[in-house]
Scaffold this motif. Structure first.
Motif, PDB file in Angstrom:
ATOM      1  N   GLN A   1       3.601  20.950   1.471  1.00 37.48           N
ATOM      2  CA  GLN A   1       4.849  20.281   2.400  1.00 37.48           C
ATOM      3  C   GLN A   1       4.879  20.306   3.708  1.00 37.48           C
ATOM      4  O   GLN A   1       4.454  21.575   4.160  1.00 37.48           O
ATOM      5  CB  GLN A   1       6.321  21.394   1.554  1.00 37.48           C
ATOM      6  N   GLY A   2       5.494  19.291   4.403  1.00 38.55           N
ATOM      7  CA  GLY A   2       4.986  19.426   6.093  1.00 38.55           C
ATOM      8  C   GLY A   2       4.099  19.053   6.298  1.00 38.55           C
ATOM      9  O   GLY A   2       3.850  18.946   7.705  1.00 38.55           O
ATOM     10  N   ALA A   3       3.616  18.392   5.368  1.00 39.56           N
ATOM     11  CA  ALA A   3       1.803  18.033   5.826  1.00 39.56           C
ATOM     12  C   ALA A   3       1.804  16.652   6.211  1.00 39.56           C
ATOM     13  O   ALA A   3       2.408  16.033   5.797  1.00 39.56           O
ATOM     14  CB  ALA A   3       1.003  17.995   4.391  1.00 39.56           C
ATOM     15  N   ASN A   4       1.026  16.038   6.974  1.00 36.58           N
ATOM     16  CA  ASN A   4       1.160  14.783   7.750  1.00 36.58           C
ATOM     17  C   ASN A   4      -0.172  14.331   7.224  1.00 36.58           C
ATOM     18  O   ASN A   4      -1.596  14.352   6.579  1.00 36.58           O
ATOM     19  CB  ASN A   4       0.557  14.841   9.481  1.00 36.58           C
ATOM     20  N   PHE A   5       0.096  12.932   5.846  1.00 34.02           N
ATOM     21  CA  PHE A   5      -0.805  12.768   5.218  1.00 34.02           C
ATOM     22  C   PHE A   5      -1.012  11.003   6.001  1.00 34.02           C
ATOM     23  O   PHE A   5      -2.141  10.388   5.039  1.00 34.02           O
ATOM     24  CB  PHE A   5      -0.452  12.032   3.886  1.00 34.02           C
TER      25      PHE A   5
ATOM     26  N   ASN B   1      -6.933   8.046  -5.825  1.00 34.70           N
ATOM     27  CA  ASN B   1      -6.499   8.049  -4.678  1.00 34.70           C
ATOM     28  C   ASN B   1      -5.323   7.000  -5.361  1.00 34.70           C
ATOM     29  O   ASN B   1      -5.129   7.035  -6.991  1.00 34.70           O
ATOM     30  CB  ASN B   1      -6.911   6.634  -4.026  1.00 34.70           C
ATOM     31  N   LEU B   2      -3.918   7.892  -4.719  1.00 37.55           N
ATOM     32  CA  LEU B   2      -2.100   6.953  -5.496  1.00 37.55           C
ATOM     33  C   LEU B   2      -2.147   5.626  -4.154  1.00 37.55           C
ATOM     34  O   LEU B   2      -2.323   5.524  -3.168  1.00 37.55           O
ATOM     35  CB  LEU B   2      -1.808   8.074  -5.279  1.00 37.55           C
ATOM     36  N   ARG B   3      -2.235   4.641  -5.088  1.00 29.98           N
ATOM     37  CA  ARG B   3      -1.042   3.913  -4.545  1.00 29.98           C
ATOM     38  C   ARG B   3       0.485   3.155  -5.072  1.00 29.98           C
ATOM     39  O   ARG B   3       0.826   3.436  -5.955  1.00 29.98           O
ATOM     40  CB  ARG B   3      -1.891   2.443  -5.384  1.00 29.98           C
ATOM     41  N   CYS B   4       1.067   3.091  -3.533  1.00 34.01           N
ATOM     42  CA  CYS B   4       2.070   2.652  -3.973  1.00 34.01           C
ATOM     43  C   CYS B   4       2.717   1.706  -3.077  1.00 34.01           C
ATOM     44  O   CYS B   4       1.970   0.919  -2.513  1.00 34.01           O
ATOM     45  CB  CYS B   4       2.662   3.627  -2.632  1.00 34.01           C
ATOM     46  N   GLU B   5       2.979   0.756  -4.608  1.00 27.86           N
ATOM     47  CA  GLU B   5       3.471  -0.670  -3.753  1.00 27.86           C
ATOM     48  C   GLU B   5       5.095  -1.036  -4.123  1.00 27.86           C
ATOM     49  O   GLU B   5       4.954  -0.635  -4.607  1.00 27.86           O
ATOM     50  CB  GLU B   5       2.419  -1.572  -4.805  1.00 27.86           C
ATOM     51  N   ALA B   6       5.270  -1.979  -2.977  1.00 27.29           N
ATOM     52  CA  ALA B   6       7.537  -2.283  -3.209  1.00 27.29           C
ATOM     53  C   ALA B   6       6.994  -4.021  -2.731  1.00 27.29           C
ATOM     54  O   ALA B   6       6.308  -4.373  -1.954  1.00 27.29           O
ATOM     55  CB  ALA B   6       7.687  -2.325  -2.444  1.00 27.29           C
ATOM     56  N   PRO B   7       7.186  -4.637  -4.012  1.00 26.18           N
ATOM     57  CA  PRO B   7       7.482  -6.192  -3.839  1.00 26.18           C
ATOM     58  C   PRO B   7       7.705  -6.610  -2.793  1.00 26.18           C
ATOM     59  O   PRO B   7       7.516  -7.812  -2.410  1.00 26.18           O
ATOM     60  CB  PRO B   7       7.560  -6.898  -5.220  1.00 26.18           C
ATOM     61  N   ARG B   8       9.235  -5.650  -2.002  1.00 29.01           N
ATOM     62  CA  ARG B   8      10.471  -7.052  -1.399  1.00 29.01           C
ATOM     63  C   ARG B   8      10.636  -5.601  -0.568  1.00 29.01           C
ATOM     64  O   ARG B   8      11.270  -5.465  -0.605  1.00 29.01           O
ATOM     65  CB  ARG B   8      11.137  -7.421  -1.430  1.00 29.01           C
ATOM     66  N   TRP B   9      10.451  -5.661   0.828  1.00 31.08           N
ATOM     67  CA  TRP B   9      11.298  -5.286   2.359  1.00 31.08           C
ATOM     68  C   TRP B   9      11.637  -6.734   3.129  1.00 31.08           C
ATOM     69  O   TRP B   9      10.423  -7.054   3.338  1.00 31.08           O
ATOM     70  CB  TRP B   9      10.119  -4.261   2.644  1.00 31.08           C
ATOM     71  N   PHE B  10      12.713  -6.355   3.690  1.00 28.53           N
ATOM     72  CA  PHE B  10      12.924  -6.893   4.837  1.00 28.53           C
ATOM     73  C   PHE B  10      14.195  -6.034   5.565  1.00 28.53           C
ATOM     74  O   PHE B  10      15.372  -5.535   5.119  1.00 28.53           O
ATOM     75  CB  PHE B  10      13.205  -7.663   4.623  1.00 28.53           C
ATOM     76  N   PRO B  11      14.217  -5.568   6.934  1.00 27.02           N
ATOM     77  CA  PRO B  11      13.464  -5.531   7.766  1.00 27.02           C
ATOM     78  C   PRO B  11      11.477  -4.762   7.796  1.00 27.02           C
ATOM     79  O   PRO B  11      12.055  -3.601   6.368  1.00 27.02           O
ATOM     80  CB  PRO B  11      13.732  -4.875   9.280  1.00 27.02           C
ATOM     81  N   GLN B  12      11.053  -5.047   8.207  1.00 28.44           N
ATOM     82  CA  GLN B  12       9.784  -3.933   8.028  1.00 28.44           C
ATOM     83  C   GLN B  12       9.814  -2.393   7.793  1.00 28.44           C
ATOM     84  O   GLN B  12      10.787  -1.483   8.544  1.00 28.44           O
ATOM     85  CB  GLN B  12       8.767  -3.592   9.048  1.00 28.44           C
ATOM     86  N   PRO B  13       9.726  -1.605   6.423  1.00 33.91           N
ATOM     87  CA  PRO B  13       9.837  -0.010   7.220  1.00 33.91           C
ATOM     88  C   PRO B  13       9.040   0.806   7.270  1.00 33.91           C
ATOM     89  O   PRO B  13       7.687   0.191   7.931  1.00 33.91           O
ATOM     90  CB  PRO B  13      10.525   0.282   5.246  1.00 33.91           C
ATOM     91  N   THR B  14       9.034   1.846   7.022  1.00 38.64           N
ATOM     92  CA  THR B  14       8.135   3.426   7.726  1.00 38.64           C
ATOM     93  C   THR B  14       7.333   3.181   6.011  1.00 38.64           C
ATOM     94  O   THR B  14       8.218   3.512   5.332  1.00 38.64           O
ATOM     95  CB  THR B  14       8.998   3.476   8.536  1.00 38.64           C
ATOM     96  N   VAL B  15       6.664   3.863   6.256  1.00 35.52           N
ATOM     97  CA  VAL B  15       5.634   4.288   5.049  1.00 35.52           C
ATOM     98  C   VAL B  15       5.478   6.227   5.032  1.00 35.52           C
ATOM     99  O   VAL B  15       5.117   5.966   5.855  1.00 35.52           O
ATOM    100  CB  VAL B  15       5.264   3.641   4.294  1.00 35.52           C
ATOM    101  N   VAL B  16       5.997   7.377   4.351  1.00 33.35           N
ATOM    102  CA  VAL B  16       5.262   8.616   5.193  1.00 33.35           C
ATOM    103  C   VAL B  16       5.232   9.378   2.973  1.00 33.35           C
ATOM    104  O   VAL B  16       6.338   9.021   2.275  1.00 33.35           O
ATOM    105  CB  VAL B  16       6.435   9.267   5.492  1.00 33.35           C
ATOM    106  N   TRP B  17       4.468   9.834   3.281  1.00 37.06           N
ATOM    107  CA  TRP B  17       3.900  10.886   1.811  1.00 37.06           C
ATOM    108  C   TRP B  17       3.953  11.781   1.726  1.00 37.06           C
ATOM    109  O   TRP B  17       3.498  12.684   2.954  1.00 37.06           O
ATOM    110  CB  TRP B  17       2.591  10.015   1.598  1.00 37.06           C
ATOM    111  N   ALA B  18       4.266  12.677   0.801  1.00 38.27           N
ATOM    112  CA  ALA B  18       4.853  14.185   1.109  1.00 38.27           C
ATOM    113  C   ALA B  18       4.176  14.858   0.161  1.00 38.27           C
ATOM    114  O   ALA B  18       3.536  13.521  -1.129  1.00 38.27           O
ATOM    115  CB  ALA B  18       5.827  13.887   1.250  1.00 38.27           C
ATOM    116  N   SER B  19       4.156  15.766  -0.059  1.00 41.16           N
ATOM    117  CA  SER B  19       3.440  16.508  -1.435  1.00 41.16           C
ATOM    118  C   SER B  19       4.061  18.105  -2.135  1.00 41.16           C
ATOM    119  O   SER B  19       4.756  18.355  -0.744  1.00 41.16           O
ATOM    120  CB  SER B  19       1.833  17.266  -0.696  1.00 41.16           C
ATOM    121  N   GLN B  20       4.539  18.258  -3.057  1.00 43.04           N
ATOM    122  CA  GLN B  20       5.079  19.210  -3.159  1.00 43.04           C
ATOM    123  C   GLN B  20       4.798  20.928  -2.893  1.00 43.04           C
ATOM    124  O   GLN B  20       4.934  21.868  -2.265  1.00 43.04           O
ATOM    125  CB  GLN B  20       5.466  19.546  -5.098  1.00 43.04           C
ATOM    126  N   VAL B  21       3.377  20.508  -2.641  1.00 40.84           N
ATOM    127  CA  VAL B  21       2.075  21.677  -2.924  1.00 40.84           C
ATOM    128  C   VAL B  21       1.904  22.002  -1.224  1.00 40.84           C
ATOM    129  O   VAL B  21       2.567  22.682  -0.803  1.00 40.84           O
ATOM    130  CB  VAL B  21       0.744  21.389  -3.483  1.00 40.84           C
TER     131      VAL B  21
END
Length: 166
Positions: free
Chosen positions: A71-75, A49-69
């Motif tokens: 492309q356009g897939a919904n993760f 599994n891959l973990r993406c962590e960012a310590p500080r955000w405001f206002p609340q963001p959206t998070v989207v994963w993408a892949s080179q292989v």
């Protein structure tokens, strides 16, 4: 020599200018926070599994994963994102996990709100892990608002001191 009335008058004018500038900063720039994500691999017995962590955000963001292989897939169905309020109760820590990733593919975790967009890329191979992150500011009006405010203050404050002494 300035009278007490003139000193009070110009002091009040200076305070009003500073407060107006502070309000303009909050409206123009907004209260915001953003940080670059850190990308890691979580190994378990059955998958990676891959973990993406960012310590500080405001206002609340959206998070989207993408892949080179893929492309356009919904993760969204194979990922889980959480937002944890930090100790100051203003900013939040963003943690997103992408499950069951494949080797020899580059994945990107994109975190975005109306102020900034941060991207973390990670490629896992049999022999190495490559990581890259970058941050892009989206709101280009904010810096000009900030610099304009300070330019006005630098002009008006010495002027008000000069007028107090007349």
């Amino acid at each position: 020599m300035a009278s007490l009335g003139q000193i009070i008058f110009w002091s009040v004018i200076s305070i009003i200018v500073i407060l107006a500038g502070a309000i303009a900063l909050i409206i123009g720039f907004g209260i915001s926070a953003f940080s670059v994500p850190e990308m890691n691999v979580d190994y378990n017995a059955s998958s990676e599994n891959l973990r993406c962590e960012a310590p500080r955000w405001f206002p609340q963001p959206t998070v989207v994963w993408a892949s080179q292989v893929s492309q356009g897939a919904n993760f969204s169905e194979v990922s889980n994102t959480s937002f944890e309020l930090n100790s100051e109760n203003v900013t939040m820590k963003v943690v997103s996990v992408l499950y069951n990733v494949t080797i020899n593919n580059t994945y990107s975790c994109m975190i975005e709100n109306n102020i900034a967009k941060a991207t973390g890329d990670i490629k896992v191979t049999d022999s190495e892990i490559k990581r890259r992150s970058h941050l892009q500011l989206l709101n280009s009006k904010a810096p000009s608002c900030v610099s304009s405010f300070f330019a006005i203050i630098w002009v008006l404050l010495p002027l008000s001191s000069y007028l107090m002494l007349k």
